[in-house]
Design a protein around this motif. Sequence first.
Motif, PDB file in Angstrom:
ATOM      1  N   THR A   1     -37.133   0.983  26.387  1.00  0.00           N
ATOM      2  CA  THR A   1     -36.976   0.254  25.138  1.00  0.00           C
ATOM      3  C   THR A   1     -38.196   0.316  24.247  1.00  0.00           C
ATOM      4  O   THR A   1     -38.095   0.062  23.060  1.00  0.00           O
ATOM      5  CB  THR A   1     -36.678  -1.222  25.430  1.00  0.00           C
TER       6      THR A   1
ATOM      7  N   ARG B   1     -40.416  -1.833  24.333  1.00  0.00           N
ATOM      8  CA  ARG B   1     -40.904  -3.201  24.198  1.00  0.00           C
ATOM      9  C   ARG B   1     -42.102  -3.424  25.089  1.00  0.00           C
ATOM     10  O   ARG B   1     -42.187  -2.859  26.165  1.00  0.00           O
ATOM     11  CB  ARG B   1     -39.829  -4.199  24.619  1.00  0.00           C
TER      12      ARG B   1
ATOM     13  N   GLN C   1     -35.773 -10.491  31.004  1.00  0.00           N
ATOM     14  CA  GLN C   1     -35.239  -9.492  30.083  1.00  0.00           C
ATOM     15  C   GLN C   1     -35.888  -8.134  30.316  1.00  0.00           C
ATOM     16  O   GLN C   1     -35.219  -7.100  30.367  1.00  0.00           O
ATOM     17  CB  GLN C   1     -35.454  -9.953  28.640  1.00  0.00           C
TER      18      GLN C   1
ATOM     19  N   VAL D   1     -33.912  -4.757  32.109  1.00  0.00           N
ATOM     20  CA  VAL D   1     -33.842  -3.491  31.378  1.00  0.00           C
ATOM     21  C   VAL D   1     -34.365  -2.350  32.241  1.00  0.00           C
ATOM     22  O   VAL D   1     -33.756  -1.276  32.322  1.00  0.00           O
ATOM     23  CB  VAL D   1     -34.638  -3.581  30.057  1.00  0.00           C
TER      24      VAL D   1
ATOM     25  N   ASN E   1     -29.690  -5.273  29.322  1.00  0.00           N
ATOM     26  CA  ASN E   1     -30.473  -6.102  28.417  1.00  0.00           C
ATOM     27  C   ASN E   1     -29.886  -7.503  28.404  1.00  0.00           C
ATOM     28  O   ASN E   1     -28.770  -7.721  27.923  1.00  0.00           O
ATOM     29  CB  ASN E   1     -30.472  -5.499  27.010  1.00  0.00           C
TER      30      ASN E   1
ATOM     31  N   ALA F   1     -29.045  -8.858  24.825  1.00  0.00           N
ATOM     32  CA  ALA F   1     -28.134  -8.115  23.953  1.00  0.00           C
ATOM     33  C   ALA F   1     -26.829  -8.891  23.811  1.00  0.00           C
ATOM     34  O   ALA F   1     -26.240  -9.327  24.801  1.00  0.00           O
ATOM     35  CB  ALA F   1     -27.870  -6.724  24.525  1.00  0.00           C
TER      36      ALA F   1
ATOM     37  N   GLN G   1     -32.313 -14.140  21.486  1.00  0.00           N
ATOM     38  CA  GLN G   1     -33.186 -13.256  20.718  1.00  0.00           C
ATOM     39  C   GLN G   1     -34.057 -14.065  19.768  1.00  0.00           C
ATOM     40  O   GLN G   1     -35.261 -13.822  19.656  1.00  0.00           O
ATOM     41  CB  GLN G   1     -32.344 -12.245  19.949  1.00  0.00           C
TER      42      GLN G   1
END
Length: 341
Positions: free
Chosen positions: A102, A104, A305, A309, A315, A318, A324
Motif C-alpha cells: 500500500t 502506507r 489495519q 494488509v 484492508n 476499506a 478511515q
Amino acid sequence: MAWRQKARGVHGRIFAPAARRLEPPPFPTPPPPPPPRASRRSRRRSVPPPPPPHELAAAPEPGGAPRPSKRAHREALEAAPSGIVSGLDLGLLNSSRPSVRTGRPSAALQFAHFGLPQVPDRNGSVSRNHPPTLTSASQQPPLDDGATRLYMTYVCPYVHRAWIARNFKGLQHKILLVPIDMADRPAWFSKIYPENQVPCLEHNNKMIGESLDLIKYMDNNFEGPKLSHDDPEKQGFAEELLAYSDTFNQAMMSALKDKGTVTADAEAALDKIEVSLSKFGDGPFFLGQFSLVDIAYAPFVDGFQVFFVNIKNYNTIAGRPNMQRFIKAGTAAVPDAAPAR
C-alpha cells in the motif's frame, strides 16, 4: 607531445580534454559475443519465480534492514507467548518502513498521528529525543525523588495508550518516560512493580498499572484537557466500549493467526467499531470529541489495519468510512511532541 604534457601538468582538467580530442580515435573493438542462450527448461530451474507482492522486501534504508516477509510475520505470531502484545510488537519493530503493497507507513508511524514520535527501528536506532532503553545492566532510577515516571516500551500498543494520553494532556515534561527492555528486564523492575509488566506509572510513591486503569488515572489526577464526558449517555457508551476493547483485540488477533481468510468474528468486530463511530454525529471520534475510548482503540485499530494488509491482503478500513476518518483525525487530535527525558 611536449605541449600535451604541459597542458595536462599546468592547466590540469581544463585543457586535458581538448588535448585528448586531438588524438585519433582508437580502432573500435568488436563487442564480446553473447553468452549461449539457455533452454527454457534450464531457465526455469535456474531462475526462481518472483515472490508474491506481500513477500517482497522493501528497499533497505541506510543502516537498516528489509521488512520481514509474510511468512516471518506469521511464524512470529504463532510463536508469540503472550498473545496480542508479542504479536503486535513484531510489526512495530519494523515501523520505519512503509507497507510494500500500500505504501502506507506501518503501524508505529501511524501512531505518530496520535501524538507519538517515531519509535526506534528494528536495529534499535532511536531519535536523540528519546530516552535510552534500560536493560538488566542498567541502574535503577532514584526512588522517592518526587518524579512521576511512565515505565514503558516503545513498541507495545498497550503502552501507546498511556503515551497518547500523556501527550494529549500536555504532560511531556511532568511524566518522564522510562523505557524498559522487556526481553532483558532489569532485576529491580520486578521489585518496584511485582506484576513486572508495562505500562505502569510511578506517581506519589505508588505504582499504577493496567493500561485502561492507567489512562483513567491520568485523566483524573493530572491537569490538561479532559478525556471523559459529563453527558451520562456518552459516558455510559464509553464504559461499554472500554469493556469491549479486549474482545475486539482478541477477535482480530485470532483472525491474524488463523491460516484461512478473515474470520467472521473479526468482520463482526470491525463492523461494530464502524457502527460505534457513527453513534454520535458531532465528530469523527467515538463520543464526538477525542476521549479515553479513542485512546483505547487507536493503537489497535490502526495497527491491525497494517497487519491485515501485509499478512492477509485485507484492508480492515476499506468500505468503512468512519474508521478511515477516525485514523485521519488523529493527526490533529494530539500534539506531536517529543517526550521529555
